[in-house]
Design a protein around this motif. Structure first.
Motif, short mmCIF file in Angstrom:
data_model
loop_
_atom_site.label_atom_id
_atom_site.label_comp_id
_atom_site.label_asym_id
_atom_site.label_seq_id
_atom_site.Cartn_x
_atom_site.Cartn_y
_atom_site.Cartn_z
N VAL A 48 -17.70 21.50 7.57
CA VAL A 48 -16.26 21.47 7.82
C VAL A 48 -15.62 20.77 6.62
N ASP A 49 -14.93 21.54 5.81
CA ASP A 49 -14.33 21.05 4.57
C ASP A 49 -13.05 20.28 4.88
N LEU A 50 -13.01 19.03 4.42
CA LEU A 50 -11.84 18.17 4.68
C LEU A 50 -10.86 18.13 3.51
N SER A 51 -11.12 18.89 2.47
CA SER A 51 -10.31 18.77 1.26
C SER A 51 -8.84 19.13 1.48
N ASP A 52 -8.53 19.93 2.51
CA ASP A 52 -7.14 20.28 2.81
C ASP A 52 -6.52 19.38 3.89
N TRP A 53 -7.25 18.36 4.33
CA TRP A 53 -6.78 17.47 5.39
C TRP A 53 -5.78 16.48 4.79
N GLN A 54 -4.51 16.73 5.01
CA GLN A 54 -3.44 15.96 4.37
C GLN A 54 -3.04 14.71 5.15
N ASP A 55 -3.40 14.63 6.42
CA ASP A 55 -2.88 13.56 7.29
C ASP A 55 -3.33 12.16 6.87
N GLU A 56 -4.49 12.07 6.23
CA GLU A 56 -5.07 10.75 5.97
C GLU A 56 -5.30 10.51 4.47
N ARG A 57 -4.29 10.81 3.67
CA ARG A 57 -4.40 10.68 2.22
C ARG A 57 -3.58 9.52 1.65
N SER A 58 -3.10 8.63 2.51
CA SER A 58 -2.21 7.57 2.02
C SER A 58 -2.67 6.19 2.45
N ILE A 59 -2.15 5.19 1.74
CA ILE A 59 -2.34 3.78 2.09
C ILE A 59 -0.98 3.26 2.52
N THR A 60 -0.92 2.67 3.70
CA THR A 60 0.36 2.16 4.20
C THR A 60 0.24 0.68 4.50
N GLU A 61 1.30 -0.05 4.20
CA GLU A 61 1.34 -1.49 4.46
C GLU A 61 2.14 -1.76 5.72
N HIS A 62 1.59 -2.57 6.61
CA HIS A 62 2.25 -2.97 7.85
C HIS A 62 2.41 -4.49 7.86
N ASP A 63 3.03 -5.02 8.89
CA ASP A 63 3.29 -6.47 8.93
C ASP A 63 2.01 -7.29 8.84
N HIS A 65 -1.34 -5.80 8.46
CA HIS A 65 -2.52 -5.14 7.92
C HIS A 65 -2.15 -4.02 6.95
N PHE A 66 -3.16 -3.56 6.22
CA PHE A 66 -3.06 -2.35 5.42
C PHE A 66 -3.88 -1.27 6.12
N ARG A 67 -3.38 -0.05 6.10
CA ARG A 67 -4.12 1.07 6.68
C ARG A 67 -4.46 2.05 5.56
N VAL A 68 -5.77 2.25 5.34
CA VAL A 68 -6.26 3.11 4.27
C VAL A 68 -6.78 4.40 4.89
N GLY A 69 -6.13 5.51 4.60
CA GLY A 69 -6.55 6.79 5.16
C GLY A 69 -7.94 7.19 4.70
N ALA A 70 -8.65 7.91 5.55
CA ALA A 70 -10.03 8.29 5.27
C ALA A 70 -10.18 9.09 4.00
N MET A 71 -9.16 9.87 3.63
CA MET A 71 -9.25 10.76 2.47
C MET A 71 -8.71 10.13 1.18
N VAL A 72 -8.31 8.87 1.22
CA VAL A 72 -7.90 8.16 0.01
C VAL A 72 -9.12 8.05 -0.90
N THR A 73 -8.97 8.43 -2.16
CA THR A 73 -10.12 8.38 -3.07
C THR A 73 -10.42 6.94 -3.48
N ASN A 74 -11.62 6.73 -3.96
CA ASN A 74 -12.01 5.40 -4.42
C ASN A 74 -11.16 4.95 -5.60
N THR A 75 -10.74 5.88 -6.45
CA THR A 75 -9.85 5.55 -7.56
C THR A 75 -8.50 5.07 -7.05
N GLU A 76 -7.92 5.80 -6.10
CA GLU A 76 -6.63 5.42 -5.55
C GLU A 76 -6.70 4.06 -4.87
N LEU A 77 -7.77 3.81 -4.13
CA LEU A 77 -7.90 2.54 -3.42
C LEU A 77 -8.12 1.39 -4.40
N ALA A 78 -8.94 1.61 -5.42
CA ALA A 78 -9.17 0.56 -6.41
C ALA A 78 -7.88 0.20 -7.14
#
Length: 340
Positions: A48-63, A65-78
């Motif tokens: 099951v290819d997840l490359s088109d899964w757009q829902d979890e490609r972002s990092i969001t800041e909340h009061d 915690h931070f929420r890191v989507g599953a599809m965020v790349t290691n480069t983006e997170l670093a």
């Protein structure tokens, strides 16, 4: 590589239908799974290819915690973590873990789920309980220099390879999952991985069809942070020993200590005993030794890896000395970050 069918997940609502495919494996960056498929270590009939899964490609800041989507790349997170107070430890770990090309492909969830780099797991001519339950563990009586000393069993001594997971363990990360029926649940990363015991092929608590959707990183005073990795070569080798640490000192007393050990455990190792021994104590060489004695009481060596307990001692001493010196130099520097 065996033939397989390929389907695509485009959004989170598709999970229920795709999760019901028998023998299916989710694939994101493919930096680990494709290698395993080439070597016939894993032979899924459906991907099951997840490359088109757009829902979890972002990092969001909340009061809180931070929420890191599953599809965020290691480069983006670093990159994000390097500019965010309290997450320097995560950036340091990711940048030590792989080449730019791999970081550009590898995802947050995929990094957590990568499988061991044990020589014998990858060699299908050798017995391996993780690859073929009940066949035996070649590593125990063979060359086992890279293998674990914590969390081992008579069935498996393979080391978990992730640098990112070690840093996340120290930062009290939580894993957010979604079940095939659409239910969301969250659990501490410390409870996500399974020690081998009698079932080394079961590596985490994910059930059939479940999928990681995000990692939650709480905002808290993590103190001065340092990820130090000891390896055979500086060019992106896996850790022989690594230490992820966050330290808050007050009058040389440990007010708060965050720790994670890599390269030494069958899972990313959370040294609860050492943390308890040091928290509230004066940060002295003697107290660090006592804490390590307590933590290492459960360790077991297997021959080629007999050097690891002493290497872990030396590494933790170095890391805590460096953090303490940095805080003494900048006593008013709230959230000071120590870069490796």
């Amino acid at each position: 590589m065996q033939p397989f069918n390929l389907t695509h997940l485009n959004n989170t609502s598709d999970i229920k239908s795709l999760s019901s495919i028998e023998g299916a494996r989710f694939i994101a960056g493919g930096t680990n799974l494709i290698d395993l498929m080439k070597l016939q270590v894993e032979t899924p009939v459906e991907l099951v290819d997840l490359s088109d899964w757009q829902d979890e490609r972002s990092i969001t800041e909340h009061d809180e915690h931070f929420r890191v989507g599953a599809m965020v790349t290691n480069t983006e997170l670093a990159n994000y973590a390097s500019k965010t107070v309290g997450l320097s430890l995560l950036s340091q770990a990711l940048l030590s873990g792989a080449t730019v090309q791999l970081r550009n492909r590898a995802t947050t969830a995929g990094n957590l789920l990568q499988r061991t780099r044990c020589y014998y797991f990858y060699d299908t001519a050798k017995p391996c309980n993780k690859r073929e339950p009940g066949s035996g563990c070649t590593a125990i009586d063979s060359v086992n220099r890279i293998h674990a000393i914590f969390g081992t069993s008579e069935n498996c001594i393979a080391t978990h390879p992730s640098d990112m997971a070690v840093a996340m363990m120290a930062l009290d990360a939580q894993v957010e999952l979604i079940t095939p029926n659409g239910e969301t649940k969250t659990l501490p990363l410390r409870n996500f991985y399974c020690k081998p015991g009698a079932t080394p092929h079961i590596e985490n608590c994910l059930k059939e069809g479940e999928l990681i959707t995000a990692v939650i990183l709480p905002k808290r005073a993590a103190g001065t942070q340092y990820y130090h990795k000891v390896r055979d070569r500086s060019s992106y080798a896996f850790a022989l020993v690594s230490v992820a640490a966050g330290l808050v000192l007050q009058n040389n007393k440990v007010e708060k200590l965050s720790l994670g050990f890599g390269g030494v455990g069958t899972v990313p190792w959370y040294p609860a005993t050492a943390i308890e021994a040091l928290t509230g104590a004066q940060l002295t060489e003697a107290n660090i030794e006592k804490a390590l004695d307590a933590e290492l009481a459960s360790a077991k060596v297997y021959g080629s890896n007999n050097f690891k307990p002493q290497l872990l001692r030396n590494t933790l001493h170095k890391v805590l000395r460096a953090l303490a010196e940095h805080q003494r130099t900048y006593p008013q520097h709230e959230g000071a970050l120590y870069e490796n």
